[in-house]
Design an enzyme around this catalytic site. Structure first.
Site, PDB file in Angstrom:
ATOM      1  N   HIS A  26      23.268   0.051  11.160  1.00  0.00           N
ATOM      2  CA  HIS A  26      24.459   0.886  11.248  1.00  0.00           C
ATOM      3  C   HIS A  26      25.328   0.431  12.412  1.00  0.00           C
ATOM      4  CE1 HIS A  26      22.981   3.548   8.149  1.00  0.00           C
ATOM      5  NE2 HIS A  26      21.795   3.431   8.707  1.00  0.00           N
ATOM      6  N   GLY A  84      -0.801  -1.267   8.808  1.00  0.00           N
ATOM      7  CA  GLY A  84      -0.241   0.042   8.514  1.00  0.00           C
ATOM      8  C   GLY A  84       0.733   0.534   9.567  1.00  0.00           C
ATOM      9  N   ARG A 135       4.780  -8.498  20.077  1.00  0.00           N
ATOM     10  CA  ARG A 135       4.668  -9.706  20.911  1.00  0.00           C
ATOM     11  C   ARG A 135       3.442 -10.488  20.480  1.00  0.00           C
ATOM     12  NH1 ARG A 135       6.199  -5.890  25.455  1.00  0.00           N
ATOM     13  NH2 ARG A 135       8.373  -6.406  25.804  1.00  0.00           N
ATOM     14  N   ASN A 156       0.827  -1.197   0.000  1.00  0.00           N
ATOM     15  CA  ASN A 156       0.000   0.000   0.000  1.00  0.00           C
ATOM     16  C   ASN A 156       0.869   1.258   0.000  1.00  0.00           C
ATOM     17  OD1 ASN A 156      -2.300   1.674   0.182  1.00  0.00           O
ATOM     18  ND2 ASN A 156      -3.320   0.223   1.544  1.00  0.00           N
ATOM     19  N   THR A 158      10.934  -7.114  15.966  1.00  0.00           N
ATOM     20  CA  THR A 158      12.344  -7.256  16.313  1.00  0.00           C
ATOM     21  C   THR A 158      12.766  -8.713  16.435  1.00  0.00           C
ATOM     22  OG1 THR A 158      11.878  -7.144  18.689  1.00  0.00           O
ATOM     23  CG2 THR A 158      12.329  -5.045  17.559  1.00  0.00           C
ATOM     24  N   LYS A 159      11.776  -9.632  16.380  1.00  0.00           N
ATOM     25  CA  LYS A 159      12.047 -11.071  16.480  1.00  0.00           C
ATOM     26  C   LYS A 159      11.229 -11.795  15.426  1.00  0.00           C
ATOM     27  CE  LYS A 159      13.079 -11.019  21.373  1.00  0.00           C
ATOM     28  NZ  LYS A 159      12.716 -11.466  22.698  1.00  0.00           N
TER      29      LYS A 159
END
Length: 181
Positions: free
Chosen positions: A113, A140, A178, A83, A163-164
């Site tokens: 980085h 979104g 989560r 989208n 993040t996992k």
């Protein structure tokens, strides 16, 4: 070894490099065409952007505006829908399985980085691939970090920061994302 080869190998590389700058310029021109063509002329994916992508399966669609770093590392399965406002920083391969849908303003970030400020100022980064399975829904504003795998039929709630890894069929929400039971 060139910085491009280091990037492709998943090694630390300098992103402030003439060859990489030239590749980003090619992508920027393709993105400009995609984002500025009238929808009736653009089709599902503007011609220059479609030619640049690593793969675009039948029926894959990218709404404008769109942004990516290189384009050639993006692989879209059949019927993928991205989208408006999607950003994919594809310093590493980003594979999105067929039938997967992104809500507006989803972001996929492959580069990481350097943590050392001296190396960071020098432009050192490492590229981590992202793999998103088939029939996944990414809500979104979600952010997918490099090195992440999201299994088939998973759902990522709007605004989540992934993040996992997300197992197949799981629903994750929040920052950090989560599982929802």
């Amino acid at each position: 070894m060139s910085e491009r080869k280091k990037m492709a190998a998943g090694a630390w590389y300098n992103c402030v490099d003439a060859e990489l700058d030239a590749l980003r310029l090619v992508a920027a021109n393709a993105i400009f065409e995609h984002n500025t063509l009238a929808p009736s002329l653009r089709g599902d994916i503007a011609p220059k952007l479609k030619a640049l992508l690593g793969m675009a399966g039948a029926g894959a669609r990218i709404e404008a505006p769109f942004h990516c770093a290189y384009g050639f590392n993006i692989h879209l399965g059949e019927g993928v829908f991205l989208n408006a406002g999607c950003t994919i920083l594809d310093t590493a391969p980003v594979r999105i399985g067929g039938g997967t849908m992104f809500g507006p303003n989803v972001q996929v970030y492959c580069p990481e980085h350097h943590k050392d400020p001296v190396h960071r100022r020098a432009g050192l980064e490492i590229a981590r691939p992202v793999a998103i399975g088939k029939n996944v829904w990414i809500g979104g504003g979600a952010i997918i970090l490099g090195g992440i795998e999201i299994g088939d039929n998973a759902i990522v709630g709007a605004g989540s920061v992934v993040t996992k890894n997300v197992p197949a069929g799981a629903t994750v929400v929040g920052n950090p994302a989560r599982p929802v039971r």
